[in-house]
Design a protein around this motif. Structure first.
Motif, PDB file in Angstrom:
ATOM      1  N   ASN A  74       0.824  -1.214   0.000  1.00 33.59           N
ATOM      2  CA  ASN A  74       0.000   0.000   0.000  1.00 33.59           C
ATOM      3  C   ASN A  74       0.854   1.257   0.000  1.00 33.59           C
ATOM      4  OD1 ASN A  74      -2.290  -1.598   0.060  1.00 33.59           O
ATOM      5  ND2 ASN A  74      -2.389  -1.590   2.296  1.00 33.59           N
ATOM      6  N   ASP A  75       1.977   1.224   0.717  1.00 37.14           N
ATOM      7  CA  ASP A  75       2.861   2.396   0.772  1.00 37.14           C
ATOM      8  C   ASP A  75       3.443   2.714  -0.602  1.00 37.14           C
ATOM      9  OD1 ASP A  75       2.391   2.632   3.476  1.00 37.14           O
ATOM     10  OD2 ASP A  75       4.159   1.431   4.038  1.00 37.14           O
ATOM     11  N   LYS A  76       3.863   1.686  -1.335  1.00 34.00           N
ATOM     12  CA  LYS A  76       4.442   1.917  -2.662  1.00 34.00           C
ATOM     13  C   LYS A  76       3.383   2.452  -3.633  1.00 34.00           C
ATOM     14  CE  LYS A  76       8.322  -1.271  -2.594  1.00 34.00           C
ATOM     15  NZ  LYS A  76       8.950  -2.430  -3.241  1.00 34.00           N
ATOM     16  N   VAL A  77       2.177   1.913  -3.539  1.00 35.99           N
ATOM     17  CA  VAL A  77       1.097   2.383  -4.416  1.00 35.99           C
ATOM     18  C   VAL A  77       0.797   3.849  -4.126  1.00 35.99           C
ATOM     19  CG1 VAL A  77      -1.345   2.133  -5.002  1.00 35.99           C
ATOM     20  CG2 VAL A  77       0.079   0.099  -4.731  1.00 35.99           C
ATOM     21  N   ALA A  78       0.686   4.196  -2.859  1.00 32.29           N
ATOM     22  CA  ALA A  78       0.396   5.582  -2.483  1.00 32.29           C
ATOM     23  C   ALA A  78       1.523   6.512  -2.925  1.00 32.29           C
ATOM     24  CB  ALA A  78       0.186   5.677  -0.977  1.00 32.29           C
ATOM     25  N   GLU A  79       2.751   6.057  -2.774  1.00 33.44           N
ATOM     26  CA  GLU A  79       3.905   6.878  -3.175  1.00 33.44           C
ATOM     27  C   GLU A  79       3.891   7.129  -4.682  1.00 33.44           C
ATOM     28  OE1 GLU A  79       8.737   6.400  -3.325  1.00 33.44           O
ATOM     29  OE2 GLU A  79       7.656   5.428  -1.689  1.00 33.44           O
ATOM     30  N   LYS A  80       3.625   6.084  -5.471  1.00 28.19           N
ATOM     31  CA  LYS A  80       3.586   6.237  -6.931  1.00 28.19           C
ATOM     32  C   LYS A  80       2.440   7.156  -7.358  1.00 28.19           C
ATOM     33  CE  LYS A  80       6.952   3.554  -8.197  1.00 28.19           C
ATOM     34  NZ  LYS A  80       8.080   4.021  -8.986  1.00 28.19           N
ATOM     35  N   MET A  81       1.293   7.039  -6.699  1.00 24.48           N
ATOM     36  CA  MET A  81       0.170   7.917  -7.020  1.00 24.48           C
ATOM     37  C   MET A  81       0.504   9.366  -6.700  1.00 24.48           C
ATOM     38  SD  MET A  81      -3.089   5.610  -5.838  1.00 24.48           S
ATOM     39  CE  MET A  81      -4.279   6.882  -6.154  1.00 24.48           C
ATOM     40  N   ASP A  83       3.498  10.712  -6.553  1.00 20.91           N
ATOM     41  CA  ASP A  83       4.483  11.179  -7.546  1.00 20.91           C
ATOM     42  C   ASP A  83       3.828  11.502  -8.876  1.00 20.91           C
ATOM     43  OD1 ASP A  83       6.417  10.853  -5.620  1.00 20.91           O
ATOM     44  OD2 ASP A  83       7.210   8.974  -6.451  1.00 20.91           O
ATOM     45  N   PHE A  84       2.872  10.684  -9.276  1.00 25.87           N
ATOM     46  CA  PHE A  84       2.191  10.909 -10.543  1.00 25.87           C
ATOM     47  C   PHE A  84       1.388  12.205 -10.511  1.00 25.87           C
ATOM     48  CE2 PHE A  84      -1.623  10.502 -13.180  1.00 25.87           C
ATOM     49  CZ  PHE A  84      -1.036  10.291 -14.425  1.00 25.87           C
TER      50      PHE A  84
END
Length: 88
Positions: A74-81, A83-84
């Motif tokens: 979940n942390d990686k998904v939130a981080e990528k979102m 950044d996007f």
């Protein structure tokens, strides 16, 4: 007061002339079909080692998803979102 009657046949004749013009438009020659040519260099790129490795990685991920072993961070998904959307 004099009212001229219009002849209904003049409207029909105008319509018929219009239809004759549209028949000529339909007789236009067909356009050429689109063509695609792929160079030998491009074909080699598709057959490169990186492509084979990528395909193997995708197959491994598909197997993990189907078996239920794949875990989403979940942390990686939130981080990528983040950044996007915020351009970082």
């Amino acid at each position: 007061m004099n009212i001229d009657k219009t002849n209904g046949s003049s409207f029909i004749q105008s319509y018929q002339k219009q239809m004759q013009v549209s028949k000529v438009d339909k007789a236009k020659p067909l356009q050429k079909e689109d063509q695609l040519q792929i160079s030998n260099e491009a074909k080699q790129m598709f057959e490169s080692k990186a492509d084979i490795e990528r395909h193997e990685k995708i197959q491994a991920l598909k197997a993990q998803v189907q078996s239920g072993e794949y875990q989403v961070s979940n942390d990686k998904v939130a981080e990528k979102m983040f950044d996007f959307w915020y351009g970082k």
